[in-house]
Write a protein that holds these residues in place. Sequence first.
Motif: not given
Lengths: 457, 457
Positions: A368-383
């Motif tokens: 049942g394995m599937q590939k996971i792709s993730i993208k996270l975006m953070f505010a540059k200075c505060s994180g």
Amino acid sequence: MKSTDLLVIGGSAGGILSATTARKAYGNIDITVIRNTEKVMVPCGIPYIYGTLHSTDKNVIPDAGLLDANIHLSIDQVTKIDPETKTVATEGNEIYQYKKLVIATGSLPIIPKFIPGHDLENVIPILKNQNYLNTVLEKVNAAENAVVIGGGFIGVEFAEQIKLLGKNVTLVELADACLWQAFDRSFTDEIENSMKENGVSVLTETKVKAIIGTEKVEAVELENGDKIKADLVILALGVKPNAVLAEAAGIKLNERGAIIVDQYTRTSDPDVFAVGDCAEKKCFFTGKDAPVLLASTAAMEAKIAGCNAFQLRQVRENKGTISAFSTKVFGRTYAAAGLTESKADEEGFSIIKGEFTTMDRHPGSLPGMQKISIKLMFAKCSGVLLGAQISGGDSVGEIINILSLAIQKGATAGELNTFQVATHPLITASPIAYPINAAAMNAIAANCSALNEGLKI
Amino acid sequence: MKSTDLLVIGGSAGGILSATTARKAYGNIDITVIRNTEKVMVPCGIPYIYGTLHSTDKNVIPDAGLLDANIHLSIDQVTKIDPETKTVATEGNEIYQYKKLVIATGSLPIIPKFIPGHDLENVIPILKNQNYLNTVLEKVNAAENAVVIGGGFIGVEFAEQIKLLGKNVTLVELADACLWQAFDRSFTDEIENSMKENGVSVLTETKVKAIIGTEKVEAVELENGDKIKADLVILALGVKPNAVLAEAAGIKLNERGAIIVDQYTRTSDPDVFAVGDCAEKKCFFTGKDAPVLLASTAAMEAKIAGCNAFQLRQVRENKGTISAFSTKVFGRTYAAAGLTESKADEEGFSIIKGEFTTMDRHPGSLPGMQKISIKLMFAKCSGVLLGAQISGGDSVGEIINILSLAIQKGATAGELNTFQVATHPLITASPIAYPINAAAMNAIAANCSALNEGLKI
């Protein structure tokens, strides 16, 4: 004349939860829900009537939640709200006296009146009425060539479900990608490629010129002159707030026709609340108008209304929508929350991003394995986390809610890199490669590298 | 003599992530990992070798992560750490000079030397060595009657996997419930009932008196005199820190024999870090000793060590373990994080709790639907989440991580009641009945009712 403490107009997510939350919050008060349909469809389940459930009766929200909570239920159509006398009149010639009123009248599909032929037979906007959806079921089953106009969630889900029936399906989207409001390009590409591989014809950057036919639709003509044979057209151009009753009652609407509400879901009338698709939506990050109409947003607002109807009981104000979406298309799940990269750019956010791909089992050899792709975006200075997009197996449907909570709690890249998770071989990624942790690390790494210049170790 | 900037002893989760995180954090430094096995087993995957993978080769952690990050990998056994000269010696007669050292030597199974016959043939502690586990595979396949001693996660998972092979399986647990450290009674009952329904004989409050046999095991004798026929005994009594090298080097251990570390995973030697099962664990809520040894905790600690090895770069101190667990037994998933109700009572927390049961699809008629049961516990006055337990379908494996984050971010019942989630018919509960929202509301409702006394609406 009937008298009730809390009157709710509308029987879907917003209406039900306003009533049941008020019951839990206020105990033994009198609560009445008026709705205009015998049964209520699960709104997000509507596409799955066609290719999966094959029946509208299987897509009904049970009334048990209301009835078990001892809430009066009336099947009737409200014709007028009178805020002066605090009464509501119905088609069934009933008058209800309320102390507090919740308007949860939902939305209506946008009809593209600018497209010639939009009113031909078998050109179908998606209303949420069961009898109507039963006639749609017959039409879908009988169709051979379907065209879906609009590549948002409803459009993509209808296209997939109709394709599962073996029909020819073409999806036409004006913008340069399907689901562009929720996802950036790498994810919309994955979704579109999956649809194409499964036989759906996907036409982006494509404008419909006319819907052609005598009585029934026969074809869809595109602006480039191409004609697509069609005996069924699904209109999936989005929805607009249904605020007719509120407007007639003198309750203030915004420019889009949505009921203006404060952070406790109160309208311009202090005894009237509005929740769900009929109420205005604001962006969690900017406070700007954000017309994202979702049952899950309605649910959040309804809980605020139900709890605060008679007293402002908790500081649980509505901070705005984070636009949390998920869908499943041809066996893969796609989900997003917060700002997309393109929206963040447009608003002027300076971001750092982290991407990561892994497997949703460990070891990856497990069934049942599937590939996971993730993208996270953070505010540059505060994180602080601004947005997340994921594709993968079914588990993505809840991974996105980790990130939904992270956004709402202002979690940073550092926190998300090291936050502790439960992992298990059969149901999650490896703790070594847990996707949120790893993508957050990749976002941090760029900033770290600057620290390394001149570092003596 | 080889010289390296960062030397890591140990090749499992803690060792790998210490090395790869340091690579991302510090760029082009020299990093070396020494481990004593040719291949590394996925630790949590070990039970699944037996009933699912049928091969140890399918349970290997790939070396690509280390090699792609340009980390030197040495297969060797460390024999001595010398903190004075900052060197490490190996069986392969190599000397490594380090600037910073990470000890990630893991744990060893507890051998019940107080049980006569614990050293008979076919009485099997679970070591993580591949060759050893291959011999276990032969023994498991050949067995007819297996007894598992110990009803923690490893014991329960081994019992389930061996049962899947059609063997007779008896699980013996000293306490009054399996998995009692992670779950309260309603959940342990569900798990035990499921095991019994699937043919595992579960004996709780049961003490093993002796393991009987001449060379090979033949039976397990209980304190009540009963004898259980057995040609295989799995010892699953837990693990203990493997801190032999650290102790010999004069690095301080705690009373349990775990390496004492600070909140940056630094040991009593400022240039030596320790992560994972060999390092001490503290409770997130109380700061007390909490011997919960998990690969996911090791991963968190390794990221702290890797990032802070040469500079304390972020305030990402180890706040202690939240004991986040998940497992899947006979098709259902069980997960927990934070304190159990009984542990909270024992520590003197005053709690409010909310429970809820729903379906993990909406409508519930969709294929694959499983019931979800959830229990949340909050601190009575602050409303902060203290603990969570869930059972359900696979999605529970990630729902628990929403709650893991919620605990780590100090989320309250009010926040969890109204936090926005993404929902979708095919992969989540309904937004009307989203389990975290609803259980939080139920916890709040009790407090609300007090507010209602004397309320005039």
